[in-house]
Design a protein around this motif. Sequence first.
Motif, PDB file in Angstrom:
ATOM      1  N   HIS A  58      82.667 -16.679   7.506  1.00  0.00           N
ATOM      2  CA  HIS A  58      83.490 -16.111   8.573  1.00  0.00           C
ATOM      3  C   HIS A  58      84.205 -14.887   8.018  1.00  0.00           C
ATOM      4  N   VAL A  59      84.242 -13.816   8.814  1.00  0.00           N
ATOM      5  CA  VAL A  59      85.050 -12.649   8.480  1.00  0.00           C
ATOM      6  C   VAL A  59      86.050 -12.491   9.614  1.00  0.00           C
ATOM      7  N   SER A  60      87.312 -12.409   9.255  1.00  0.00           N
ATOM      8  CA  SER A  60      88.341 -12.280  10.278  1.00  0.00           C
ATOM      9  C   SER A  60      89.176 -11.029  10.038  1.00  0.00           C
ATOM     10  N   GLU A  61      89.812 -10.608  11.106  1.00  0.00           N
ATOM     11  CA  GLU A  61      90.732  -9.472  11.090  1.00  0.00           C
ATOM     12  C   GLU A  61      92.095 -10.013  11.480  1.00  0.00           C
ATOM     13  N   ILE A  62      93.109  -9.639  10.720  1.00  0.00           N
ATOM     14  CA  ILE A  62      94.465 -10.078  10.999  1.00  0.00           C
ATOM     15  C   ILE A  62      95.343  -8.839  11.139  1.00  0.00           C
ATOM     16  N   GLU A  63      96.020  -8.731  12.273  1.00  0.00           N
ATOM     17  CA  GLU A  63      96.977  -7.648  12.490  1.00  0.00           C
ATOM     18  C   GLU A  63      98.370  -8.244  12.497  1.00  0.00           C
ATOM     19  N   ILE A  64      99.258  -7.635  11.719  1.00  0.00           N
ATOM     20  CA  ILE A  64     100.655  -8.055  11.677  1.00  0.00           C
ATOM     21  C   ILE A  64     101.477  -6.941  12.308  1.00  0.00           C
ATOM     22  N   ARG A  65     102.223  -7.289  13.345  1.00  0.00           N
ATOM     23  CA  ARG A  65     103.003  -6.304  14.101  1.00  0.00           C
ATOM     24  C   ARG A  65     104.465  -6.705  14.173  1.00  0.00           C
ATOM     25  N   ASP A  66     105.330  -5.699  14.389  1.00  0.00           N
ATOM     26  CA  ASP A  66     106.754  -5.970  14.541  1.00  0.00           C
ATOM     27  C   ASP A  66     107.104  -6.168  16.017  1.00  0.00           C
ATOM     28  N   GLU A  67     108.389  -6.286  16.296  1.00  0.00           N
ATOM     29  CA  GLU A  67     108.856  -6.531  17.658  1.00  0.00           C
ATOM     30  C   GLU A  67     108.552  -5.370  18.603  1.00  0.00           C
ATOM     31  N   LYS A  68     108.336  -4.189  18.067  1.00  0.00           N
ATOM     32  CA  LYS A  68     108.002  -3.015  18.883  1.00  0.00           C
ATOM     33  C   LYS A  68     106.484  -2.827  18.996  1.00  0.00           C
ATOM     34  N   ASN A  69     105.735  -3.813  18.548  1.00  0.00           N
ATOM     35  CA  ASN A  69     104.269  -3.795  18.548  1.00  0.00           C
ATOM     36  C   ASN A  69     103.697  -2.746  17.594  1.00  0.00           C
ATOM     37  N   GLN A  70     104.487  -2.300  16.631  1.00  0.00           N
ATOM     38  CA  GLN A  70     103.993  -1.371  15.617  1.00  0.00           C
ATOM     39  C   GLN A  70     103.209  -2.143  14.560  1.00  0.00           C
ATOM     40  N   LEU A  71     102.074  -1.581  14.162  1.00  0.00           N
ATOM     41  CA  LEU A  71     101.222  -2.241  13.181  1.00  0.00           C
ATOM     42  C   LEU A  71     101.848  -2.117  11.791  1.00  0.00           C
ATOM     43  N   ILE A  72     102.185  -3.239  11.202  1.00  0.00           N
ATOM     44  CA  ILE A  72     102.808  -3.306   9.879  1.00  0.00           C
ATOM     45  C   ILE A  72     101.743  -3.482   8.795  1.00  0.00           C
ATOM     46  N   ASN A  73     100.729  -4.286   9.119  1.00  0.00           N
ATOM     47  CA  ASN A  73      99.704  -4.628   8.139  1.00  0.00           C
ATOM     48  C   ASN A  73      98.390  -4.907   8.863  1.00  0.00           C
ATOM     49  N   HIS A  74      97.311  -4.460   8.249  1.00  0.00           N
ATOM     50  CA  HIS A  74      95.968  -4.788   8.750  1.00  0.00           C
ATOM     51  C   HIS A  74      95.190  -5.396   7.594  1.00  0.00           C
ATOM     52  N   THR A  75      94.655  -6.578   7.828  1.00  0.00           N
ATOM     53  CA  THR A  75      93.943  -7.315   6.781  1.00  0.00           C
ATOM     54  C   THR A  75      92.599  -7.781   7.304  1.00  0.00           C
ATOM     55  N   THR A  76      91.590  -7.741   6.433  1.00  0.00           N
ATOM     56  CA  THR A  76      90.340  -8.438   6.704  1.00  0.00           C
ATOM     57  C   THR A  76      90.178  -9.509   5.635  1.00  0.00           C
ATOM     58  N   MET A  77      89.587 -10.606   6.038  1.00  0.00           N
ATOM     59  CA  MET A  77      89.449 -11.745   5.133  1.00  0.00           C
ATOM     60  C   MET A  77      88.088 -12.389   5.331  1.00  0.00           C
ATOM     61  N   THR A  78      87.490 -12.804   4.221  1.00  0.00           N
ATOM     62  CA  THR A  78      86.215 -13.521   4.255  1.00  0.00           C
ATOM     63  C   THR A  78      86.450 -14.954   3.792  1.00  0.00           C
ATOM     64  N   ASN A  79      85.901 -15.889   4.558  1.00  0.00           N
ATOM     65  CA  ASN A  79      85.907 -17.308   4.187  1.00  0.00           C
ATOM     66  C   ASN A  79      84.479 -17.775   4.069  1.00  0.00           C
ATOM     67  N   ASN A  80      84.176 -18.468   3.002  1.00  0.00           N
ATOM     68  CA  ASN A  80      82.896 -19.167   2.901  1.00  0.00           C
ATOM     69  C   ASN A  80      83.073 -20.551   3.502  1.00  0.00           C
ATOM     70  N   ILE A  81      82.076 -20.987   4.234  1.00  0.00           N
ATOM     71  CA  ILE A  81      82.094 -22.321   4.842  1.00  0.00           C
ATOM     72  C   ILE A  81      81.216 -23.194   3.959  1.00  0.00           C
ATOM     73  N   ILE A  82      81.838 -24.174   3.327  1.00  0.00           N
ATOM     74  CA  ILE A  82      81.113 -24.986   2.348  1.00  0.00           C
ATOM     75  C   ILE A  82      81.145 -26.455   2.736  1.00  0.00           C
ATOM     76  N   ASN A  83      80.161 -27.198   2.235  1.00  0.00           N
ATOM     77  CA  ASN A  83      80.076 -28.637   2.499  1.00  0.00           C
ATOM     78  C   ASN A  83      81.196 -29.362   1.794  1.00  0.00           C
ATOM     79  N   ARG A  84      81.664 -30.412   2.413  1.00  0.00           N
ATOM     80  CA  ARG A  84      82.683 -31.271   1.788  1.00  0.00           C
ATOM     81  C   ARG A  84      82.057 -32.101   0.698  1.00  0.00           C
TER      82      ARG A  84
END
Length: 145
Positions: free
Chosen positions: A119-145
């Motif tokens: 999975h690749v996700s995008e995370i946007e972190i915004r303040d109370e004025k909807n201003q973009l504070i941080n933009h992150t992309t993250m990769t997760n591997n999906i593995i067997n238990r």
Amino acid sequence: MYIQNKSKEEILEFLNNWGGEITLAKTLEIKFTDIDLEKETLTATMPVQPKVHQPFGILHGGASCVLAETMGSSLSNLFIDGSKYYGVGTNINSNHLRSKKDGIVTAVARFIRKGKTMHVSEIEIRDEKNQLINHTTMTNNIINR
């Protein structure tokens, strides 16, 4: 947790109590506030206060990364069968775009790609004025238990 047949309230309650009382997310007061099952998005807030500041009195980039990684990992783990698999973070790329001294930031995570093993996700972190504070992309591997 596999979200099939779970209500929005049950999912948020699970997320806000996941891992017990002593977790990094709880230390930073990250609170899950919304999940949109149709759009496959997850929302949470984090207060900006001295415990998440760096020495200059502004939001520490590491705290933003913790919020982003919490969001990306949680999003992945909600949309897989947790009895068979779990999602683990393998890469995070975080861009700190604005400083923040106080208040609340809101993070929204969404999938860029949701495959069977990654999975690749995008995370946007915004303040109370909807201003973009941080933009992150993250990769997760999906593995067997």
